[in-house]
Design a protein around this motif. Structure first.
Motif, short mmCIF file in Angstrom:
data_model
loop_
_atom_site.label_atom_id
_atom_site.label_comp_id
_atom_site.label_asym_id
_atom_site.label_seq_id
_atom_site.Cartn_x
_atom_site.Cartn_y
_atom_site.Cartn_z
N THR A 30 -58.34 -12.97 -19.84
CA THR A 30 -59.68 -13.47 -20.18
C THR A 30 -60.64 -13.44 -19.01
O THR A 30 -61.83 -13.67 -19.18
CB THR A 30 -59.57 -14.91 -20.70
OG1 THR A 30 -58.90 -15.71 -19.71
CG2 THR A 30 -58.79 -14.96 -22.00
N ALA A 31 -60.14 -13.18 -17.79
CA ALA A 31 -61.00 -13.18 -16.62
C ALA A 31 -61.87 -11.92 -16.59
O ALA A 31 -61.38 -10.81 -16.80
CB ALA A 31 -60.16 -13.26 -15.34
N ALA A 32 -63.17 -12.11 -16.34
CA ALA A 32 -64.08 -10.97 -16.26
C ALA A 32 -63.87 -10.25 -14.93
O ALA A 32 -63.75 -10.86 -13.88
CB ALA A 32 -65.52 -11.45 -16.36
N ASN A 83 -64.79 -5.19 -18.06
CA ASN A 83 -63.56 -5.11 -18.84
C ASN A 83 -63.77 -5.64 -20.26
O ASN A 83 -63.08 -6.55 -20.72
CB ASN A 83 -62.43 -5.85 -18.15
CG ASN A 83 -62.73 -7.33 -17.94
OD1 ASN A 83 -63.88 -7.73 -17.81
ND2 ASN A 83 -61.68 -8.14 -17.90
N THR A 84 -64.75 -5.04 -20.97
CA THR A 84 -64.95 -5.39 -22.37
C THR A 84 -63.67 -5.17 -23.16
O THR A 84 -63.31 -5.96 -24.05
CB THR A 84 -66.09 -4.55 -22.95
OG1 THR A 84 -67.27 -4.72 -22.14
CG2 THR A 84 -66.40 -4.96 -24.38
N ASP A 97 -66.45 1.14 -20.94
CA ASP A 97 -66.26 -0.30 -20.77
C ASP A 97 -64.82 -0.74 -21.05
O ASP A 97 -64.56 -1.85 -21.49
CB ASP A 97 -67.23 -1.11 -21.64
CG ASP A 97 -68.68 -0.96 -21.19
OD1 ASP A 97 -68.91 -0.34 -20.13
OD2 ASP A 97 -69.58 -1.45 -21.88
N THR A 98 -63.87 0.17 -20.79
CA THR A 98 -62.45 -0.16 -20.85
C THR A 98 -61.87 -0.05 -19.44
O THR A 98 -62.08 0.96 -18.75
CB THR A 98 -61.69 0.79 -21.78
OG1 THR A 98 -62.29 0.76 -23.08
CG2 THR A 98 -60.22 0.39 -21.88
N GLY A 101 -67.21 -8.46 -13.11
CA GLY A 101 -67.49 -7.53 -14.19
C GLY A 101 -68.81 -6.80 -14.11
O GLY A 101 -69.25 -6.20 -15.09
N GLY A 102 -69.47 -6.83 -12.95
CA GLY A 102 -70.70 -6.07 -12.79
C GLY A 102 -71.75 -6.43 -13.82
O GLY A 102 -72.21 -7.58 -13.89
#
Length: 543
Positions: free
Chosen positions: A440-442, A320-321, A428-429, A272-273
């Motif tokens: 749920t995985a970032a 992936n907020t 952030d989508t 997720g950077g």
């Protein structure tokens, strides 16, 4: 002229030291006896010669691309080596990608050619073939090895840093490398590069290979330093890229060295950077350590002060907020009557249709029914001109400044190969598909026009460049090649970017005028995109 004849000519012209000549002879695979006959002395004595390679008539060029390195990553960890380059050059804290798509193949080609994707032909990983109407996977492995990516550059008749340098000096060597991203090395090296190197995983080992028609001598590829246990971990991705580059420096003495360092992209996708700063902090420190290795190697060879360094990124990364399922997008396209040829995208959805006449209805359906959809555009062709038209959510008002910014970005990739519909998601989508793991995985992604994926660092350092200088110009990736050629005194023919004149010690009046003519419009476009970022996330951003 073959490689051996070219090497002998360089030595005869006193453009190589004796020891450098011998090392490159051996890299070509010649026998010790033959090498000794050429230099007229035992190899041990020849290799002991302390003289460094003779300085070139013009600066050497090194371009380092920190893959998926957001500009704000510089705050995560000290970067003393990047700061050293900044002190002896010009930095652009407002630099951005400045084109679509914000994908590795498109950006590396733009960095090298100075052309927008619509003009060099590589708009992403795949696009619609203008002749057959089918999906063209030119940036995928088999196609790259078959030369399909380079064919785009040839067909579009673009110039590039490698091509311009070799046109001015046919004896100049050009090397492009990446530890794992064959498409990055090939896109930035192009058909004019002598050697294009990448790492190929095979069971428990990753081994350095060459793109066909750009293969170095077999003896070079057999160097133990060019293989690693697989999988690589964290900083090892960048370390292997830099090792490829420095081994090439020693063996081939390239005039142009193009380096992709992929660690921040590899792990940005996985974790997720910016959502996982502890991981990214380690990678940022590791990237700077590799810049330190590079600086020391060039200093040791006595060529540091005659080398122009460019350090930049090819795109950013967002977490992936929020997530949208790819299957939901496809479903809505079908409900609207669209017949999908294929679709791509990580932070936006690019949709190619078999029935492009339905693009307007598809765009309207997507913007109304896809979660976190911000707005959409659909493409039409009228009188030979490709135009994208805005579709907003019901009741939403268009932002004229933001729409102007997007129309500018569309001008960099619109055409017969570009998508029929573009769906833009909130900052952030990320679009989630079957390879991304559980919801749920970032993870992270890029590809669109939001600020998180558009922001990049840019530092230009070395001869011909103002030192300890900071420019507020909204420099784009397409401006890099014209600036490099300006330092070399070469014409930036067939390039869309401009020379960044406020970085140059002696800009021409034409360069200053072209640069100044864009300052206001680019600032307005970028500010609109940053304002959208701030509204979506509530976060601050660079001004």
């Amino acid at each position: 002229m073959n490689d051996l004849e070219r090497l002998v000519a360089q030595y005869a012209a006193r453009r190589l030291s004796r020891s450098g000549f011998v090392r490159r002879l051996l890299a070509l695979g010649v026998s010790v006896h033959f090498a000794e006959a050429l230099v007229g002395m035992p190899l041990g004595r020849a290799l002991a010669a302390p003289a460094p390679p003779a300085p070139s008539r013009t600066p050497r060029i090194v371009v380092v691309v920190l893959d998926a390195f957001r500009a704000d990553y510089q705050k995560l960890a000290p970067m003393p080596n990047l700061e050293w380059l900044m002190q002896r050059g010009t930095s652009f804290p407002n630099a951005w990608v400045g084109h679509l798509e914000s994908m590795t193949p498109a950006s590396h080609a733009t960095i090298s050619t100075g052309a927008a994707p619509t003009h060099h032909g590589i708009i992403g990983f795949s696009w619609r073939d203008a002749s057959s109407g089918k999906e063209d996977l030119a940036a995928w492995y088999g196609a790259v090895l078959a030369g399909r990516l380079e064919e785009q550059l040839i067909l579009h008749n673009v110039n590039s840093i490698p091509q311009a340098v070799k046109s001015a000096d046919p004896t100049a060597r050009v090397v492009a490398v990446s530890s794992e991203k064959y498409y990055a090395a090939d896109a930035i090296g192009g058909h004019s590069a002598d050697y294009i190197l990448y790492g190929l995983p095979n069971n428990h080992t990753i081994t350095t290979m060459g793109i066909p028609h750009h293969l170095p001598p077999a003896s070079f590829l057999k160097k133990k330093s060019l293989s690693r246990p697989w999988p690589l971990r964290y900083e090892q991705y960048d370390e292997m890229s830099m090792t490829m580059a420095l081994e090439s420096l020693r063996a081939f003495d390239p005039r142009v060295l193009l380096i992709n360092m992929p660690a921040c992209d590899t792990y940005g996708h996985q974790v997720g950077g910016p959502a996982t700063p502890d991981v990214m902090r380690r990678l940022v420190a590791g990237a700077d350590a590799q810049l330190g290795r590079m600086i020391r190697a060039f200093r040791d060879r006595g060529i540091l002060d005659t080398t122009l360094f460019v350090v930049t990124g090819d795109h950013g990364m967002i977490p992936n907020t929020r997530q949208v399922r790819d299957t939901d997008i496809k479903s809505e396209v079908s409900i609207a009557g669209g017949d999908i040829l294929f679709n791509t995208g990580g932070t936006s959805s690019y949709v190619w249709l078999r029935n492009p006449a339905e693009a307007s209805l598809v765009a309207q359906r997507l913007v109304r029914h896809v979660p976190y959809a911000a707005f959409a555009h659909y493409q039409t062709l009228q009188n030979g001109t490709y135009t994208y038209h805005l579709v907003t959510r019901p009741g939403a008002k268009a932002d004229p400044a933001l729409e102007a910014a997007y129309q500018y970005l569309f001008s960099t990739f619109a055409g017969p190969t570009s998508p029929d519909v573009c769906l833009w998601l909130e900052e952030d989508t990320v679009i989630r598909n079957h390879i991304d793991g559980p919801p749920t995985a970032a993870h992270g992604n890029h590809g669109g026009a939001t600020w998180g994926v558009q922001q990049v660092p840019l530092v230009i350092s070395g001869p011909g460049v103002k030192q300890n200088n900071v420019s507020d110009f909204r420099a784009r990736l397409m401006d890099i090649a014209p600036t490099v050629l300006a330092v070399l005194g070469l014409r930036p023919d067939r390039m869309d970017g401009v020379a960044l004149s406020d970085a140059l010690l002696k800009p021409t009046s034409a360069q200053t005028e072209a640069f100044g003519s864009l300052a206001t419009s680019l600032a307005s476009h970028q500010k609109a995109i940053v304002a959208r970022h701030t509204a979506d996330t509530g976060a601050g951003a660079r001004s």
